[in-house]
Design an enzyme around this catalytic site. Structure first.
Site, PDB file in Angstrom:
ATOM      1  N   ARG A 189      -4.618 -59.624 -10.035  1.00 49.82           N
ATOM      2  CA  ARG A 189      -5.617 -59.638  -8.950  1.00 49.82           C
ATOM      3  C   ARG A 189      -6.948 -59.372  -9.613  1.00 49.82           C
ATOM      4  NH1 ARG A 189      -5.217 -56.853  -3.088  1.00 49.82           N
ATOM      5  NH2 ARG A 189      -4.117 -58.816  -2.854  1.00 49.82           N
ATOM      6  N   HIS A 241      -6.059 -67.123  -2.704  1.00 50.88           N
ATOM      7  CA  HIS A 241      -4.977 -66.150  -2.498  1.00 50.88           C
ATOM      8  C   HIS A 241      -3.686 -66.939  -2.245  1.00 50.88           C
ATOM      9  CE1 HIS A 241      -3.086 -62.437  -1.951  1.00 50.88           C
ATOM     10  NE2 HIS A 241      -3.680 -61.955  -0.877  1.00 50.88           N
ATOM     11  N   GLN A 298      -0.416 -65.393  -0.657  1.00 50.87           N
ATOM     12  CA  GLN A 298      -0.563 -65.138   0.775  1.00 50.87           C
ATOM     13  C   GLN A 298      -0.288 -66.409   1.580  1.00 50.87           C
ATOM     14  OE1 GLN A 298      -1.481 -62.030   2.330  1.00 50.87           O
ATOM     15  NE2 GLN A 298      -0.656 -63.196   4.027  1.00 50.87           N
ATOM     16  N   ASP A 306      -9.371 -63.053   9.062  1.00 56.89           N
ATOM     17  CA  ASP A 306      -9.363 -62.148   7.910  1.00 56.89           C
ATOM     18  C   ASP A 306     -10.673 -61.368   7.927  1.00 56.89           C
ATOM     19  OD1 ASP A 306      -8.794 -60.930   5.470  1.00 56.89           O
ATOM     20  OD2 ASP A 306      -9.405 -62.651   4.254  1.00 56.89           O
ATOM     21  N   CYS A 352      -3.873 -61.677   7.206  1.00 55.60           N
ATOM     22  CA  CYS A 352      -3.244 -61.307   5.924  1.00 55.60           C
ATOM     23  C   CYS A 352      -3.192 -59.800   5.735  1.00 55.60           C
ATOM     24  CB  CYS A 352      -3.993 -61.963   4.779  1.00 55.60           C
ATOM     25  SG  CYS A 352      -5.718 -61.459   4.683  1.00 55.60           S
ATOM     26  N   ARG A 378       5.514 -61.889   2.106  1.00 56.41           N
ATOM     27  CA  ARG A 378       4.921 -61.928   0.766  1.00 56.41           C
ATOM     28  C   ARG A 378       6.027 -61.777  -0.278  1.00 56.41           C
ATOM     29  NH1 ARG A 378      -0.312 -60.561  -0.220  1.00 56.41           N
ATOM     30  NH2 ARG A 378       0.307 -61.037  -2.361  1.00 56.41           N
TER      31      ARG A 378
END
Ligand code: CP
Ligand code: NVA
Length: 321
Positions: free
Chosen positions: A120, A147, A150, A241, A280, A308
């Site tokens: 990340r 992402h 996700q 988000d 998310c 996930r």
């Protein structure tokens, strides 16, 4: 229900696991049939985890975090353990990659001990640099631009709700950020339709939209971009988000512009009685979504969080076993 042709797993005969590219840096690295193959495998992994409990025995994966995480860290550590693999976490929140030693040297070290690296990162260029110098697979677990893990979990969640991906109509409302971009790529690659509802200054870039439009001519997928929240009418799912992503400077003007894009009960009513709500997480309650929606019966946010693990495990099994 299978998303594509049924796959045969380790220990039995028949078709192979899906073939995936060496790295997973963006959903754009995958075509629609590869995405469906990963999701098919994720369904099997979720249904019958014991069958895969030694799939990655003896393997080790490095997990690097330049930013905070709950879901990504938990789902990777627990998920890899369930496959028999070891994970080692490198918390780099106070020591950005490339500072103590160059990314090249980091990658050349990691490949000597690990079978894969998941990272990340603050800047997407860091993860592409890592992938370029590292001989083992590299997985992007969130950058400023993408992402992908996700988006795979989100498609799995939609599939579980009985929504065929090629007939999906999803509305992403709010900031056209990393999560939005990965969803655009995932939905269009699998032949669905995505409507992005965002203020003009904070929508997806013209390049992202043009790429999706080109892909849609091949897959049958479609993207629309508007600043009219009424465009959520009749969609299968409303997704939102954070308005300010991790690492982004506070921006009161942006927050003000986004106020009319909040997901609340009236917006869910416009969408229709069957529309589900997706996020998310982490959520900023009262900002991009109100409690009544995220805690309501149409919210699938915790299914997304659980998925996930299954989606990522599918990728690791396909790539490393
Ligand atoms: N959705 C997600 O990536 O959550 P975390 O930031 O907690 O990992
Ligand atoms: N867009 C958010 C996603 C968090 C999972 C961020 O980048 O902070």
């Amino acid at each position: 229900m299978s998303l594509s042709t049924s796959l045969t797993r380790p220990g039995s005969t028949g078709p192979d696991l899906p073939t995936v590219p060496n790295d997973l840096l963006a959903i754009g690295d995958l075509d629609g049939s590869t995405i469906r193959g990963i999701l098919d495998l994720a369904v099997d992994l979720k249904r019958d985890p014991i069958r895969f409990s030694t799939a990655l025995a003896g393997r080790s994966v490095a997990l690097i975090f330049e930013k905070p995480s709950l879901r990504t860290r938990a789902s990777l550590e627990v998920g890899l353990h369930r496959l028999g693999a070891q994970s080692v976490v490198f918390d780099q929140r106070d020591s950005p990659l490339g500072e103590r030693e160059c990314v090249h040297d980091l990658g050349r070290n990691l490949e000597r001990w690990f079978d894969a690296v998941a990272a990340r990162v603050n800047r997407h260029s860091i993860i592409t640099e890592l992938a370029d110098c590292c001989d083992v697979p590299v997985v992007n677990t969130l950058s400023d631009l993408h992402h992908p893990c996700q988006a795979l979990a989100d498609l799995l969640t939609l599939h579980e709700r009985g929504i065929p991906l090629e007939r999906l109509h999803l509305a992403f409302i709010g900031d056209g950020n990393n999560v939005c971009r990965s969803l655009i790529e995932a939905v269009v690659a699998t032949g669905g339709r995505i409507t992005v509802v965002a203020p003009p200054r904070h929508g997806p870039s013209t390049e992202v939209v043009a790429t999706a439009e080109r892909l849609g001519t091949v897959t049958g997928g479609r993207i629309d971009v508007t600043d009219d929240p009424e465009a959520v009418r009749g969609v299968d799912a409303i997704y939102t988000d954070a308005w300010i992503s991790m690492g982004e400077a506070e921006d009161p003007e942006k927050l003000e512009e986004l106020t009319r894009f909040r997901v609340d009960e009236p917006l869910m009513s416009i969408a229709g009685p069957d529309a589900i709500f997706m996020h998310c997480l982490p959520a900023h309650r009262g900002e991009e979504v109100v409690d009544g929606v995220i805690d309501g019966p149409r919210s699938v946010v915790f299914d997304q969080a659980e998925n996930r693990l299954h989606a990522q495990n599918a990728w690791f099994v396909a790539r490393l076993s």
